[in-house]
Design a protein around this motif. Structure first.
Motif, PDB file in Angstrom:
ATOM      1  N   LEU A   1      32.443 -23.927  72.753  1.00 36.39           N
ATOM      2  CA  LEU A   1      31.305 -23.035  72.923  1.00 36.39           C
ATOM      3  C   LEU A   1      31.616 -21.636  72.402  1.00 36.39           C
ATOM      4  N   ASN A   2      32.796 -21.143  72.673  1.00 36.82           N
ATOM      5  CA  ASN A   2      33.160 -19.815  72.201  1.00 36.82           C
ATOM      6  C   ASN A   2      33.083 -19.720  70.683  1.00 36.82           C
ATOM      7  N   LYS A   3      33.600 -20.733  69.998  1.00 38.43           N
ATOM      8  CA  LYS A   3      33.586 -20.706  68.535  1.00 38.43           C
ATOM      9  C   LYS A   3      32.164 -20.803  67.984  1.00 38.43           C
ATOM     10  N   GLN A   4      31.384 -21.742  68.494  1.00 39.16           N
ATOM     11  CA  GLN A   4      30.063 -21.977  67.936  1.00 39.16           C
ATOM     12  C   GLN A   4      29.068 -20.877  68.310  1.00 39.16           C
ATOM     13  N   VAL A   5      29.135 -20.394  69.535  1.00 36.38           N
ATOM     14  CA  VAL A   5      28.207 -19.345  69.962  1.00 36.38           C
ATOM     15  C   VAL A   5      28.505 -18.048  69.216  1.00 36.38           C
ATOM     16  N   TRP A   6      29.768 -17.778  68.941  1.00 33.22           N
ATOM     17  CA  TRP A   6      30.099 -16.572  68.181  1.00 33.22           C
ATOM     18  C   TRP A   6      29.443 -16.601  66.794  1.00 33.22           C
ATOM     19  N   LYS A   7      29.460 -17.774  66.163  1.00 34.81           N
ATOM     20  CA  LYS A   7      28.795 -17.904  64.859  1.00 34.81           C
ATOM     21  C   LYS A   7      27.280 -17.750  64.992  1.00 34.81           C
ATOM     22  N   ALA A   8      26.694 -18.389  66.003  1.00 34.42           N
ATOM     23  CA  ALA A   8      25.238 -18.348  66.159  1.00 34.42           C
ATOM     24  C   ALA A   8      24.748 -16.952  66.504  1.00 34.42           C
ATOM     25  N   THR A   9      25.447 -16.270  67.401  1.00 32.18           N
ATOM     26  CA  THR A   9      25.012 -14.932  67.811  1.00 32.18           C
ATOM     27  C   THR A   9      25.261 -13.889  66.726  1.00 32.18           C
ATOM     28  N   GLY A  10      26.200 -14.152  65.821  1.00 23.30           N
ATOM     29  CA  GLY A  10      26.461 -13.204  64.748  1.00 23.30           C
ATOM     30  C   GLY A  10      25.256 -12.979  63.856  1.00 23.30           C
ATOM     31  N   LYS A  11      24.365 -13.978  63.770  1.00 21.59           N
ATOM     32  CA  LYS A  11      23.194 -13.866  62.899  1.00 21.59           C
ATOM     33  C   LYS A  11      22.068 -13.026  63.512  1.00 21.59           C
ATOM     34  N   ILE A  12      22.116 -12.812  64.831  1.00 21.26           N
ATOM     35  CA  ILE A  12      21.029 -12.060  65.484  1.00 21.26           C
ATOM     36  C   ILE A  12      21.562 -10.898  66.327  1.00 21.26           C
ATOM     37  N   ALA A  13      22.867 -10.641  66.269  1.00 22.88           N
ATOM     38  CA  ALA A  13      23.480  -9.626  67.144  1.00 22.88           C
ATOM     39  C   ALA A  13      22.886  -8.243  66.913  1.00 22.88           C
ATOM     40  N   ASP A  14      22.459  -7.943  65.677  1.00 20.67           N
ATOM     41  CA  ASP A  14      21.914  -6.617  65.390  1.00 20.67           C
ATOM     42  C   ASP A  14      20.547  -6.388  66.032  1.00 20.67           C
ATOM     43  N   ARG A  15      19.927  -7.446  66.544  1.00 19.95           N
ATOM     44  CA  ARG A  15      18.607  -7.326  67.184  1.00 19.95           C
ATOM     45  C   ARG A  15      18.708  -7.188  68.700  1.00 19.95           C
ATOM     46  N   GLU A  16      19.908  -7.342  69.242  1.00 22.69           N
ATOM     47  CA  GLU A  16      20.121  -7.200  70.678  1.00 22.69           C
ATOM     48  C   GLU A  16      20.344  -5.726  71.027  1.00 22.69           C
ATOM     49  N   LYS A  17      19.514  -5.204  71.925  1.00 23.33           N
ATOM     50  CA  LYS A  17      19.526  -3.779  72.239  1.00 23.33           C
ATOM     51  C   LYS A  17      20.486  -3.420  73.380  1.00 23.33           C
ATOM     52  N   ASP A  18      20.768  -4.358  74.272  1.00 23.73           N
ATOM     53  CA  ASP A  18      21.532  -4.045  75.478  1.00 23.73           C
ATOM     54  C   ASP A  18      23.014  -4.407  75.378  1.00 23.73           C
ATOM     55  N   TRP A  19      23.374  -5.414  74.588  1.00 32.73           N
ATOM     56  CA  TRP A  19      24.750  -5.888  74.541  1.00 32.73           C
ATOM     57  C   TRP A  19      25.273  -5.848  73.112  1.00 32.73           C
ATOM     58  N   ASP A  20      26.560  -5.584  72.967  1.00 34.85           N
ATOM     59  CA  ASP A  20      27.172  -5.717  71.642  1.00 34.85           C
ATOM     60  C   ASP A  20      27.446  -7.200  71.386  1.00 34.85           C
ATOM     61  N   HIS A  21      27.983  -7.508  70.213  1.00 35.91           N
ATOM     62  CA  HIS A  21      28.169  -8.908  69.833  1.00 35.91           C
ATOM     63  C   HIS A  21      29.097  -9.636  70.799  1.00 35.91           C
ATOM     64  N   THR A  22      30.165  -8.984  71.207  1.00 33.54           N
ATOM     65  CA  THR A  22      31.119  -9.630  72.117  1.00 33.54           C
ATOM     66  C   THR A  22      30.489  -9.941  73.459  1.00 33.54           C
ATOM     67  N   GLU A  23      29.750  -8.998  74.008  1.00 39.49           N
ATOM     68  CA  GLU A  23      29.107  -9.219  75.304  1.00 39.49           C
ATOM     69  C   GLU A  23      28.007 -10.265  75.203  1.00 39.49           C
ATOM     70  N   LEU A  24      27.259 -10.243  74.104  1.00 37.61           N
ATOM     71  CA  LEU A  24      26.203 -11.236  73.906  1.00 37.61           C
ATOM     72  C   LEU A  24      26.785 -12.638  73.857  1.00 37.61           C
TER      73      LEU A  24
END
Length: 510
Positions: free
Chosen positions: A153-176
């Motif tokens: 999950l850590n590996k796959q979610v990191w890839k998936a969230t990397g594509k939308i991390a710039d749209r998250e206002k409350d958390w950085d990529h690591t927290e997301l």
């Protein structure tokens, strides 16, 4: 999920035998594929397959791939086959390629007609080919599997969230990434996932994981744009491998994808109804919530209602669902709709136009269930039938207090003293004219001709919707399901007896 044992809750669909082939078999149940398309609202459930329970086998069956005849019933889980026996008219018994054929289904569920001696000779048969929880290796410990799932999950979610991390206002990529992993990981913690048949384990894993994830993140701007398909594949692979079962991996992926898409569609549906309620009631949160609940409950009631009737084609099924949804929704949320200025023809039409294409005409999603529109596509926003259905609702709503004969359903009844307000401020009314349906030779949506509401025309949209294609003298919109049976065969006494038992049971409950 397999249906419960026994015939409780069953309703007979066909009074003549249908033909099909056994395509899958598990320990105590299997699946049949019908030879002909079945015209029934639940025909597409369970991947178009028909459920077969062991105790419903009337005579011994040769094995997977054999041709059978059966009666069709429905229950809360979909369509099932009963009184199943080999098809004596089948010239070739097709066995599935690459899958050994079992010696006899009687090895798992002896026929009630077998003698005690015959039962004693039966030896259990292990079904292979990925359709039963066949053990191909040892079962790993729960802790070991969870550790591998968390890493995946850590590996796959990191890839998936990397594509939308710039749209998250409350958390950085690591927290997301950390939060999404936490929500999904909870879905894998049930110990029974390692012991359930992999089909059930796959659906339970997706459902449990999506529950926490959607509750926490469904309101995020990026929720519907982040694709977790590969994430679920890789995480469940660890569960599947740890269970020691064997199956063709494309079959596992197909079940995972189907369940994931189903749950994402449910999220889209709830968002669409909430957003549409906000468009018409933007400044009143309590009324918006009531309207949303009315739309949601009405949607569930309409889908349940349309699944109990038999209609000739998909367009009629969509019309029946839409009419029922309008009636149930406005009837349940009448107070919020009246206070918000929506209990009039123009505003009601606009509300359901928004729900037909809540994300725009270019987006494929609609609040009309996709199971009803697979062959004809989504209805457009300017669908003329909405005018008919809304007009029919208000005819019953406004006249329900004056009906001395046939009383209107409870959701048509307007409380004493309520009034119909004018159109809400800021909303442009939709012109409401009469519609004449082009019933013969029409295509899918958009085949209605808009005409002026001229009394001399002699055709009223509401009358057509109620009385059928040809008015009061037209045929009823119900289809004789028995017409789909085998030609030249008489009604079976077993089916007649079952129908009598069902009728007696329903009369007793009434």
């Amino acid at each position: 999920m397999p249906a419960a044992g026994g015939s409780a809750g069953r309703k007979l669909v066909s009074t003549k035998r249908l033909r099909g082939n056994v395509i899958e078999w598990f320990d105590k149940y299997g699946w049949i594929q019908a030879n002909e398309a079945i015209n029934h609202p639940q025909a597409n459930r369970n991947g178009g397959r028909i459920y077969l329970q062991g105790e419903d086998v009337q005579d011994d069956l040769p094995g997977v791939g054999c041709a059978v005849t059966f009666f069709l019933y429905e229950d809360a889980n979909g369509l099932g086959a009963m009184n199943v026996r080999p098809d004596s008219q089948a010239h070739v018994q097709r066995a599935q390629v690459g899958r050994p054929t079992p010696q006899s289904f009687a090895a798992q569920f002896p026929s009630p007609h077998q003698t005690a001696a015959a039962k004693a000779r039966v030896k259990p048969v292990q079904y292979r080919g990925g359709y039963a929880p066949v053990m191909s290796g040892p079962v790993k410990s729960h802790e070991e599997v969870l550790q591998k799932v968390h890493s995946s999950l850590n590996k796959q979610v990191w890839k998936a969230t990397g594509k939308i991390a710039d749209r998250e206002k409350d958390w950085d990529h690591t927290e997301l990434c950390k939060r999404v992993v936490k929500y999904l990981y909870k879905g894998a913690q049930a110990p029974e996932l390692l012991t359930l048949p992999w089909q059930q384990a796959a659906m339970q894993f997706i459902e449990n994981a999506m529950r926490g994830y959607s509750n926490a993140c469904a309101q995020k701007d990026w929720f519907f744009d982040m694709d977790l398909t590969s994430t679920f594949h890789m995480a469940f692979w660890e569960i599947f491998s740890g269970s020691g079962q064997s199956a063709q991996w494309p079959e596992v992926e197909a079940i995972l994808n189907s369940k994931y898409e189903e749950l994402m569609d449910d999220c889209l549906l709830e968002k669409a109804m909430w957003d549409s309620s906000g468009i018409f009631l933007p400044d009143n949160e309590p009324l918006r919530n009531k309207l949303y609940k009315g739309l949601k409950n009405g949607h569930e009631a309409a889908l349940k209602e349309v699944s109990t009737i038999y209609l000739r084609d998909d367009l009629q099924r969509v019309e029946a669902f839409t009419r029922s949804w309008i009636h149930h929704s406005l009837g349940k949320a009448w107070q919020a709709a009246e206070q918000g200025g929506l209990m009039n023809h123009e505003s009601a039409v606009m509300l359901f136009q928004e729900l037909l294409a809540p994300y725009g005409e270019e987006h494929p999603f609609s609040c009309v269930p996709s199971a009803l529109t697979k062959t004809i596509g989504r209805p457009p926003r300017d669908w003329d039938f909405l005018q008919e259905a809304v007009r029919e609702f208000f005819l019953h709503w406004n006249n329900s207090g004056n009906n001395s004969g046939d009383a209107a359903p409870s959701y048509y009844k307007r409380r004493a003293g309520t009034k119909r307000p004018a159109s809400p401020a800021g909303i442009t009314p939709v012109t409401a004219g009469g519609t004449k349906r082009l019933w013969s030779g029409r295509g899918a949506f958009g085949a209605a001709e808009t005409v002026g509401a001229d009394p001399a025309d002699g055709v009223d949209g509401a009358d057509v919707a109620v009385n059928g294609e040809n008015g009061a003298d037209g045929p009823a919109p119900l289809e004789d399901a028995a017409a789909q049976g085998l030609e030249g065969e008489e009604e079976d006494p077993v089916s007649k007896a079952l129908m009598e038992q069902v009728a007696a049971a329903e009369a007793g409950e009434a």
